[in-house]
Design a protein around this motif. Structure first.
Motif, mmCIF file in Angstrom:
data_model
loop_
_atom_site.group_PDB
_atom_site.id
_atom_site.type_symbol
_atom_site.label_atom_id
_atom_site.label_comp_id
_atom_site.label_asym_id
_atom_site.label_seq_id
_atom_site.Cartn_x
_atom_site.Cartn_y
_atom_site.Cartn_z
ATOM 1 N N GLY A 198 52.586 18.653 27.355
ATOM 2 C CA GLY A 198 52.778 17.533 28.256
ATOM 3 C C GLY A 198 53.227 17.991 29.636
ATOM 4 O O GLY A 198 53.341 19.195 29.912
ATOM 5 N N PRO A 199 53.518 17.052 30.533
ATOM 6 C CA PRO A 199 53.891 17.404 31.905
ATOM 7 C C PRO A 199 55.070 18.366 32.019
ATOM 8 O O PRO A 199 55.102 19.212 32.920
ATOM 9 N N LEU A 200 56.033 18.267 31.107
ATOM 10 C CA LEU A 200 57.204 19.147 31.172
ATOM 11 C C LEU A 200 56.855 20.603 30.894
ATOM 12 O O LEU A 200 57.623 21.507 31.229
ATOM 13 N N ALA A 201 55.709 20.846 30.282
ATOM 14 C CA ALA A 201 55.315 22.211 29.924
ATOM 15 C C ALA A 201 54.610 22.942 31.055
ATOM 16 O O ALA A 201 54.340 24.144 30.937
ATOM 17 N N LEU A 202 54.317 22.244 32.164
ATOM 18 C CA LEU A 202 53.586 22.892 33.259
ATOM 19 C C LEU A 202 54.492 23.899 33.970
ATOM 20 O O LEU A 202 55.519 23.533 34.541
ATOM 21 N N THR A 203 54.097 25.153 33.945
ATOM 22 C CA THR A 203 54.898 26.211 34.584
ATOM 23 C C THR A 203 54.248 26.760 35.841
ATOM 24 O O THR A 203 54.870 27.549 36.553
ATOM 25 N N GLY A 204 53.014 26.363 36.138
ATOM 26 C CA GLY A 204 52.392 26.862 37.351
ATOM 27 C C GLY A 204 51.035 26.243 37.611
ATOM 28 O O GLY A 204 50.276 25.961 36.672
ATOM 29 N N THR A 205 50.733 25.983 38.893
ATOM 30 C CA THR A 205 49.399 25.611 39.349
ATOM 31 C C THR A 205 48.974 26.707 40.315
ATOM 32 O O THR A 205 49.528 26.823 41.413
ATOM 33 N N HIS A 206 48.021 27.514 39.912
ATOM 34 C CA HIS A 206 47.646 28.715 40.657
ATOM 35 C C HIS A 206 46.309 28.485 41.362
ATOM 36 O O HIS A 206 45.250 28.433 40.731
ATOM 37 N N TRP A 207 46.360 28.321 42.691
ATOM 38 C CA TRP A 207 45.157 28.085 43.480
ATOM 39 C C TRP A 207 44.395 29.396 43.632
ATOM 40 O O TRP A 207 44.977 30.447 43.883
ATOM 41 N N LEU A 208 43.098 29.315 43.468
ATOM 42 C CA LEU A 208 42.266 30.510 43.376
ATOM 43 C C LEU A 208 41.420 30.716 44.626
ATOM 44 O O LEU A 208 40.976 29.763 45.265
ATOM 45 N N GLU A 209 41.171 31.974 44.927
ATOM 46 C CA GLU A 209 40.319 32.385 46.033
ATOM 47 C C GLU A 209 39.028 32.986 45.472
ATOM 48 O O GLU A 209 38.932 33.285 44.277
ATOM 49 N N PRO A 210 38.027 33.211 46.331
ATOM 50 C CA PRO A 210 36.798 33.861 45.844
ATOM 51 C C PRO A 210 37.028 35.293 45.363
ATOM 52 O O PRO A 210 36.283 35.778 44.507
ATOM 53 N N ALA A 211 38.055 35.954 45.891
ATOM 54 C CA ALA A 211 38.339 37.328 45.475
ATOM 55 C C ALA A 211 39.191 37.326 44.207
ATOM 56 O O ALA A 211 40.204 36.621 44.138
ATOM 57 N N PRO A 212 38.818 38.088 43.185
ATOM 58 C CA PRO A 212 39.610 38.144 41.949
ATOM 59 C C PRO A 212 41.041 38.613 42.211
ATOM 60 O O PRO A 212 41.276 39.502 43.042
ATOM 61 N N ALA A 213 41.995 38.001 41.521
ATOM 62 C CA ALA A 213 43.405 38.364 41.669
ATOM 63 C C ALA A 213 44.122 38.094 40.363
ATOM 64 O O ALA A 213 43.667 37.302 39.524
ATOM 65 N N GLU A 214 45.249 38.742 40.177
ATOM 66 C CA GLU A 214 46.055 38.531 38.972
ATOM 67 C C GLU A 214 46.861 37.239 39.087
ATOM 68 O O GLU A 214 47.241 36.815 40.175
ATOM 69 N N ILE A 215 47.093 36.616 37.936
ATOM 70 C CA ILE A 215 47.996 35.467 37.828
ATOM 71 C C ILE A 215 49.187 35.910 36.998
ATOM 72 O O ILE A 215 49.002 36.425 35.880
ATOM 73 N N PRO A 216 50.411 35.733 37.507
ATOM 74 C CA PRO A 216 51.588 36.193 36.766
ATOM 75 C C PRO A 216 51.617 35.656 35.338
ATOM 76 O O PRO A 216 51.434 34.459 35.100
ATOM 77 N N GLY A 217 51.810 36.555 34.384
ATOM 78 C CA GLY A 217 51.924 36.169 32.983
ATOM 79 C C GLY A 217 50.615 36.038 32.237
ATOM 80 O O GLY A 217 50.622 35.781 31.031
#
Length: 270
Positions: free
Chosen positions: A25-44
């Motif tokens: 549910g909403p309380l479980a959201l820990t991150g909204t990670h906006w993405l670019e065309p270049a590949p990148a790591e997302i923490p975790g």
């Protein structure tokens, strides 16, 4: 035997608490990670992630442990993965252990949301405080669509960015003997009639007794525009539960001077 309005409201409040406290549910959201065309790591998260051709993409290796929901138990995603976002007719989510990975699209930008059942906010959740039910806060209302059809208003969002909010018209109603109007959004029903309406409001309690703004839904108006505006069911927006949501603030004219002492108030924590 049909529930009374108060009993139906009580069931609604219980369902609301259960939904926001659910594992994803909403309380479980820990991150909204906006993405670019270049590949990148997302923490975790394993692999590298990017946006391409309207999809959330990743490059994954065997053993990374990412699975696409609904594509067979134990079938691990490897190599290039492309997930359809929530705006697609057939969206796709992925999972990593107990975490749910949800691709979203907003105004052409793609992001990956991470829902973690072990989020601290979910562990600390003790319910939602509410005002007692009061029938006087459910009032008749009349919906009038905009003559030129739906329009997009540029409205500031909780993340500090302004985004278009599509609104369909206004509802007129009376509170404490005074007339009021609210600008609302709406969706059409399959038969071409008006569907349910929704609005974003602030009032005299906002930021003090209640969260800084709240959401409302109204039943679909009848052929003459008549519906019911029940402030007892004013509810907290998703961003009241996690900072990583992007909720719209009330549009111009939707800040009532009267104190609406009805509906949900605040998140309760321990």
């Amino acid at each position: 035997m049909t529930d009374t309005a108060a009993e139906a409201w009580q069931r609604w409040t219980e369902a609301r608490s259960a939904a926001v406290g659910a594992p994803h549910g909403p309380l479980a959201l820990t991150g909204t990670h906006w993405l670019e065309p270049a590949p990148a790591e997302i923490p975790g998260l394993p692999g590298r992630w990017w946006a391409e051709d309207g999809a959330v993409c990743a490059e994954l290796r065997t053993g990374d442990g990412v699975h696409v929901e609904g594509e067979g138990a134990g079938r691990e995603a490897t190599g290039r993965l492309a997930l359809r976002p929530d705006t697609d007719r057939h969206p796709q989510n992925a999972v990593l252990g107990d975490k749910r990975l949800v691709p979203i699209e907003r105004e052409g930008e793609l992001a990956l949301r991470v829902f973690d059942p072990d989020a601290p906010a979910r562990a600390a959740f003790a319910g939602i405080s509410v005002y007692p039910y009061a029938p006087d806060w459910a009032v008749p209302a009349v919906f009038t669509p905009f003559a030129d059809g739906a329009q997009a208003l540029l409205v500031e969002n909780a993340d500090g960015r302004a985004r278009p909010l599509t609104v369909a018209g206004q509802v007129a109603f009376t509170l404490a003997g005074r007339p009021h109007t609210l600008t609302v959004s709406g969706t059409g029903a399959p038969d071409g009639s008006a569907g349910p309406l929704s609005g974003v409001i602030a009032d005299g309690t906002s930021g003090r007794e209640t969260y800084r703004f709240r959401f409302l839904t109204l039943p679909a108006p009848d052929a003459d525009g008549h519906t019911v505006l029940d402030f007892n069911r004013a509810f907290l927006p998703p961003c009241a539960f996690a900072d990583h949501f992007i909720c719209p603030f009330p549009p111009p004219g939707n800040r009532l001077e009267i104190a609406v002492e009805a509906g949900e108030r605040q998140v309760v924590t321990v």
